[in-house]
Structures are given as C-alpha cells and as structure tokens.
Write a protein that holds these residues in place. Structure first.
Motif, PDB file in Angstrom:
ATOM      1  N   GLY A 207       0.484  -1.087  -0.253  1.00 45.56           N
ATOM      2  CA  GLY A 207       0.186   0.194   0.142  1.00 45.56           C
ATOM      3  C   GLY A 207       0.548   1.330  -0.217  1.00 45.56           C
ATOM      4  N   ASN A 208       1.855   0.875  -0.518  1.00 46.08           N
ATOM      5  CA  ASN A 208       2.895   2.396  -0.287  1.00 46.08           C
ATOM      6  C   ASN A 208       2.837   3.238  -1.572  1.00 46.08           C
ATOM      7  N   VAL A 209       3.221   4.421  -1.679  1.00 46.01           N
ATOM      8  CA  VAL A 209       3.043   5.121  -3.196  1.00 46.01           C
ATOM      9  C   VAL A 209       4.671   5.520  -3.303  1.00 46.01           C
ATOM     10  N   CYS A 210       4.399   5.742  -5.130  1.00 45.79           N
ATOM     11  CA  CYS A 210       5.800   5.854  -4.937  1.00 45.79           C
ATOM     12  C   CYS A 210       5.833   7.253  -6.654  1.00 45.79           C
ATOM     13  N   ALA A 211       6.515   7.793  -7.282  1.00 46.72           N
ATOM     14  CA  ALA A 211       6.401   8.803  -8.122  1.00 46.72           C
ATOM     15  C   ALA A 211       7.438   9.128  -8.108  1.00 46.72           C
ATOM     16  N   GLY A 212       8.240   9.070  -9.235  1.00 47.67           N
ATOM     17  CA  GLY A 212       9.200   9.943 -10.218  1.00 47.67           C
ATOM     18  C   GLY A 212       9.400  10.122 -11.493  1.00 47.67           C
ATOM     19  N   VAL A 213       9.920  10.784 -11.965  1.00 47.73           N
ATOM     20  CA  VAL A 213       9.957  11.618 -13.034  1.00 47.73           C
ATOM     21  C   VAL A 213      11.527  11.956 -13.644  1.00 47.73           C
ATOM     22  N   LYS A 241      -2.269   9.027   3.232  1.00 48.56           N
ATOM     23  CA  LYS A 241      -2.220   9.370   4.868  1.00 48.56           C
ATOM     24  C   LYS A 241      -4.077   8.526   5.185  1.00 48.56           C
ATOM     25  N   ASN A 242      -3.998   7.839   6.183  1.00 43.38           N
ATOM     26  CA  ASN A 242      -4.304   7.686   6.211  1.00 43.38           C
ATOM     27  C   ASN A 242      -5.272   6.278   5.566  1.00 43.38           C
ATOM     28  N   ASN A 243      -6.195   6.232   4.780  1.00 44.57           N
ATOM     29  CA  ASN A 243      -6.818   5.166   3.538  1.00 44.57           C
ATOM     30  C   ASN A 243      -6.205   5.814   2.202  1.00 44.57           C
ATOM     31  N   PHE A 244      -5.980   6.910   2.643  1.00 40.66           N
ATOM     32  CA  PHE A 244      -6.187   7.981   0.452  1.00 40.66           C
ATOM     33  C   PHE A 244      -4.561   7.805   0.306  1.00 40.66           C
ATOM     34  N   ARG A 245      -4.005   7.032  -0.802  1.00 35.24           N
ATOM     35  CA  ARG A 245      -3.396   7.037  -1.285  1.00 35.24           C
ATOM     36  C   ARG A 245      -3.259   7.631  -2.827  1.00 35.24           C
ATOM     37  N   SER A 263       1.378  19.218  -9.937  1.00 32.68           N
ATOM     38  CA  SER A 263       1.261  17.356  -9.045  1.00 32.68           C
ATOM     39  C   SER A 263       0.996  17.920  -7.439  1.00 32.68           C
ATOM     40  N   GLU A 264       1.709  18.955  -6.991  1.00 29.96           N
ATOM     41  CA  GLU A 264       0.462  19.011  -5.718  1.00 29.96           C
ATOM     42  C   GLU A 264      -0.395  19.021  -5.715  1.00 29.96           C
ATOM     43  N   ARG A 265      -1.221  20.142  -6.607  1.00 30.40           N
ATOM     44  CA  ARG A 265      -2.436  20.295  -6.803  1.00 30.40           C
ATOM     45  C   ARG A 265      -3.753  19.423  -6.856  1.00 30.40           C
ATOM     46  N   CYS A 266      -3.141  18.401  -7.736  1.00 33.46           N
ATOM     47  CA  CYS A 266      -4.013  17.012  -8.339  1.00 33.46           C
ATOM     48  C   CYS A 266      -4.261  16.248  -6.424  1.00 33.46           C
ATOM     49  N   SER A 267      -3.460  16.666  -6.159  1.00 41.10           N
ATOM     50  CA  SER A 267      -3.636  15.674  -4.917  1.00 41.10           C
ATOM     51  C   SER A 267      -4.004  16.490  -3.727  1.00 41.10           C
ATOM     52  N   GLN A 268      -3.739  17.745  -3.787  1.00 39.06           N
ATOM     53  CA  GLN A 268      -4.388  18.707  -2.646  1.00 39.06           C
ATOM     54  C   GLN A 268      -6.526  18.505  -2.682  1.00 39.06           C
ATOM     55  N   TYR A 269      -6.630  18.501  -4.638  1.00 38.77           N
ATOM     56  CA  TYR A 269      -8.154  18.617  -4.954  1.00 38.77           C
ATOM     57  C   TYR A 269      -8.727  16.787  -4.705  1.00 38.77           C
ATOM     58  N   LEU A 270      -7.633  15.497  -4.870  1.00 43.00           N
ATOM     59  CA  LEU A 270      -8.154  14.313  -4.220  1.00 43.00           C
ATOM     60  C   LEU A 270      -8.563  14.415  -2.869  1.00 43.00           C
ATOM     61  N   TYR A 271      -7.789  14.989  -2.179  1.00 42.08           N
ATOM     62  CA  TYR A 271      -7.625  14.955  -0.408  1.00 42.08           C
ATOM     63  C   TYR A 271      -8.791  15.730  -0.140  1.00 42.08           C
ATOM     64  N   SER A 272      -8.770  16.353  -0.227  1.00 39.99           N
ATOM     65  CA  SER A 272     -10.036  17.067   0.035  1.00 39.99           C
ATOM     66  C   SER A 272     -11.401  17.590  -0.166  1.00 39.99           C
ATOM     67  N   ALA A 273     -11.362  16.370  -1.772  1.00 38.41           N
ATOM     68  CA  ALA A 273     -12.377  16.624  -1.489  1.00 38.41           C
ATOM     69  C   ALA A 273     -13.045  14.714  -1.558  1.00 38.41           C
ATOM     70  N   SER A 274     -11.900  13.805  -1.063  1.00 38.88           N
ATOM     71  CA  SER A 274     -12.015  12.996  -0.296  1.00 38.88           C
ATOM     72  C   SER A 274     -12.615  12.897   1.304  1.00 38.88           C
ATOM     73  N   ASP A 275     -11.776  14.474   2.021  1.00 37.60           N
ATOM     74  CA  ASP A 275     -11.784  14.316   3.067  1.00 37.60           C
ATOM     75  C   ASP A 275     -13.043  15.045   3.656  1.00 37.60           C
ATOM     76  N   HIS A 317      -4.917   7.314  -7.536  1.00 41.95           N
ATOM     77  CA  HIS A 317      -5.681   7.134  -6.964  1.00 41.95           C
ATOM     78  C   HIS A 317      -6.207   5.680  -6.343  1.00 41.95           C
ATOM     79  N   ALA A 318      -6.078   5.436  -4.764  1.00 46.91           N
ATOM     80  CA  ALA A 318      -6.710   4.702  -3.880  1.00 46.91           C
ATOM     81  C   ALA A 318      -7.120   5.292  -2.528  1.00 46.91           C
ATOM     82  N   TYR A 319      -7.860   4.281  -2.629  1.00 43.92           N
ATOM     83  CA  TYR A 319      -8.910   5.061  -1.752  1.00 43.92           C
ATOM     84  C   TYR A 319      -9.657   3.972  -0.820  1.00 43.92           C
ATOM     85  N   ASP A 320      -8.889   3.113   0.907  1.00 44.71           N
ATOM     86  CA  ASP A 320      -9.772   2.760   1.487  1.00 44.71           C
ATOM     87  C   ASP A 320      -8.750   1.329   0.932  1.00 44.71           C
ATOM     88  N   SER A 321      -8.005   1.262  -0.601  1.00 47.30           N
ATOM     89  CA  SER A 321      -7.002  -0.296  -0.752  1.00 47.30           C
ATOM     90  C   SER A 321      -8.532  -1.555  -1.400  1.00 47.30           C
TER      91      SER A 321
END
Length: 367
Positions: A207-213, A241-245, A263-275, A317-321
C-alpha cells in the motif's frame, strides 16, 4: 498479496507513428521489470528501503537507457550541444520525502542519483550535524555521484573531460543540428518535437506509493535551465494519509507545470474532496474528473508568452485499498503510457492520441 500497480509514461507531445512500436516495447519492458521486483522481492527494511521507490527507480532507469527517450542517454541537447538532466523521486511511505537532481551532466541514470539522495537523508544527519541535501544541481550533483560509495553502481563520467559529450546520442545530435540550423534562420520549431520526459508511478503490495520523473529538458534549452522534473511539488508527487493514496508524474513544458504546481494541486484536489465526504460517498470522487479540472484553462492559466498548454499527467488514486484508479490526462497531440498490475497478466502499453487540441484528453482504468 494486496493489489499493486506500476505505470510509466514516455511523455506528452507528439509521438511519430513510426516510433510507436519502439515506445510500446520499452514501456512494456520497464513495467515487466518493475512488476517482477514488486512480486518477488518483498522484504525491505522499512527504515532504509521502500519497495515502491525501488520499482519506480528501476522502471525509469530502463527508460533512461533508451536513446529515443528524452531522459538519460539520448536526452535533448542544450544550446551548446551537451546533455543536462533533471530527475526527482517522492516516497509516500517516507511522508512525501523526495530527492532530486537538476542540470546534472555525466550521470547516465539521474533517477538513481535522486533515489540515493532520498535514502541518504533517511540515514540521518551528516558529520558535525550537517543537514543532508534534498536536491543537488550541476557539477555538485556529478561529484556527489562520483564520490559517494552508495552511488557506485550508477554509470557516471569519470573525469571533467568526459562531461561535454557524455550521453550525447547520434539521434539527439542530428535533432540538435537540425534545430540549430532552423534557429539560425529564425524559424519556429514545429510540433514534431515531443516533450518526451519519462516517469513512473507505483503502489506496491504493502500500500505504499511512489512517483518519479526524469528529463533531458526542452530542446535547445539554455545551459543551467532546471525544469519541472527536479522541482518539489511539480514534476511528481506521492502522498499517503490514513486510507488515502495518490501518486502522479508530469510531463510537458516544465515552465507550464512549475507555474501551475500541477502535481501537488492534483493531490490537494482529491484529498480535500475525499476528506469532505463520508467513507460511503468517497468513491464518487474520480481521478479523471480531477485531471480534467486541473488541466482546464480556468484552473491552470497559461504563461503569458505561451500560445498553448503542453502538459501531461499520469496518476493513480486509491482509497481504502478497495480499488485503484489509474488515469492519464494531456493537452498535447499524444501521450505514451504503459502499465502492469496485480490484475493483468501482461504489460499494457499504447500511445493515446488527442484528435482535438481544443480539449483535454483523459483516459482512466480501474485496477
């Protein structure tokens, strides 16, 4: 074993039909190599190693070793005809810790150097309590790779005399000469130049995530120019964070990506929506919607001197696996994508084409 996925890209821009088979073959090779690591080598010390980081760096290094991708060997040349590479890698397991290099010459696999910088930070303070770098650029990055024992496996120029011509492929030299001739005649470069930065994202069986370029930058760039591939929050992002990936890797014109912190804004968009949603409703927040939103003109205004957006994003994007969404979005003529997962028997690779440059092209699949 839990679900896992490895996905790669060979950039967004324009991919000539005559090269599609080569792109598909190398992306599939990279995915298979990373998948083998994900499924066979499962035991890493959590304090020093991250399986998702190993898979991402391995996949990208294979793409860097090809002379027809704009990363490592075969990178676009600078105005002076040399290779200067940018690369970064981000670990979700290590709370978003990243390592990066910018404008580095003489290093065949910049992504491995970025990875070793990340791992070195995890080892703690240096002698006399010195804080270790997250990012190294230019000559300093090359000297670090040349002298640090943990970087000994990375192919590197052994002397200053080798730097100028190191990693300059015949193909890149021909393209450089053609562009220089046209530049001297004050002609604009056409769309046949692909912004074929390479990248990879991963969610490992734990359940660990990574990104590279990794990128050689735009053709005829000024010496010393550092693009999105080296900059925190722009070229790639990984967060858990918790169940968010979430993990994503970006490609395109670096200045566009940096200006809009894609990149950062994509994560913020999804996390705030899920939260903001209950667990039962969180599955209604879809990754393709996120990419369409972030790549819209309203959300990501153009730089003043640019006539068009040139950006591509590969994300998971994964939530709760329960399920993993894999998506790609781009504003260019095409984008090259490959992936392999716990639910596929073989690697899947293709070049996605955008028939209307007036719209953002988005694709999505579930793992």
């Amino acid at each position: 074993m839990n679900k896992w996925v490895i996905a790669v890209h060979c950039g967004a821009g324009y991919h000539s039909p005559r090269n599609v088979s080569k792109h598909n073959e190398i992306m599939s090779t990279a995915c298979r190599a990373a998948a083998k690591l994900l499924t066979e080598k499962k035991h890493y010390d959590a304090c020093t190693k991250d399986l998702s980081v190993e898979a991402v760096s391995l996949a990208i290094s294979i793409l860097e070793d090809c002379d027809f991708t704009n990363a490592g060997l075969g990178s676009n040349l600078t105005l002076k005809g040399s290779v200067e590479c940018d690369a970064s890698i981000v670990s979700g397991l290590f709370q978003g810790l990243f390592g990066s290099v910018g404008g580095v010459m003489g290093v065949q696999n910049p992504i491995h150097l970025a990875k070793e910088i990340l791992y070195d930070v995890r080892r703690g303070m240096g002698a006399l309590g010195r804080v270790k770098p997250l990012m190294l650029v230019g000559r300093g990055a090359w000297e670090y790779c040349l002298t640090q024992p943990h970087c000994g496996y990375i192919p590197v120029a052994k002397s200053e005399a080798q730097l100028e011509g190191y990693l300059v492929s015949d193909r890149a030299k021909r393209i450089w000469q053609n562009h220089m001739n046209r530049l001297k005649k004050v002609q604009n470069l056409d769309e046949d130049v692909a912004y074929d930065t390479v990248g990879a994202i991963c969610m490992d069986p734990f359940g660990n995530v990574c990104a590279g370029v990794s990128s050689g930058g735009i053709s005829l760039k000024h010496e010393g120019r550092v693009g999105q591939a080296a900059i925190y929050g722009t070229g790639c992002w990984a967060e858990q964070k918790n169940n968010f990936r979430f993990a994503c890797s970006c490609t395109g014109v670096g200045e566009d990506i940096m200006y809009n912190r894609i990149s950062e804004r994509c994560s913020q968009y999804l996390y705030s929506a899920s939260d903001n949603e209950s667990d039962e409703e969180s599955e209604g927040v879809y990754l393709d919607t996120c990419l369409s939103q972030v790549l819209s003109v309203e959300e990501s205004p153009l730089l003043p001197d640019h006539s068009s957006r040139n950006v591509g994003i590969l994300a998971l994007h994964a939530y709760d696996s329960k399920s993993i969404e894999l998506a790609w979005g781009y504003t260019t003529r095409s984008m090259a994508i490959g992936y392999m997962s716990s639910s596929t028997r073989e690697a899947i690779s293709f070049v996605s084409n955008n028939n209307s440059l007036l719209n953002t092209q988005v694709g999505v699949t579930s793992i």
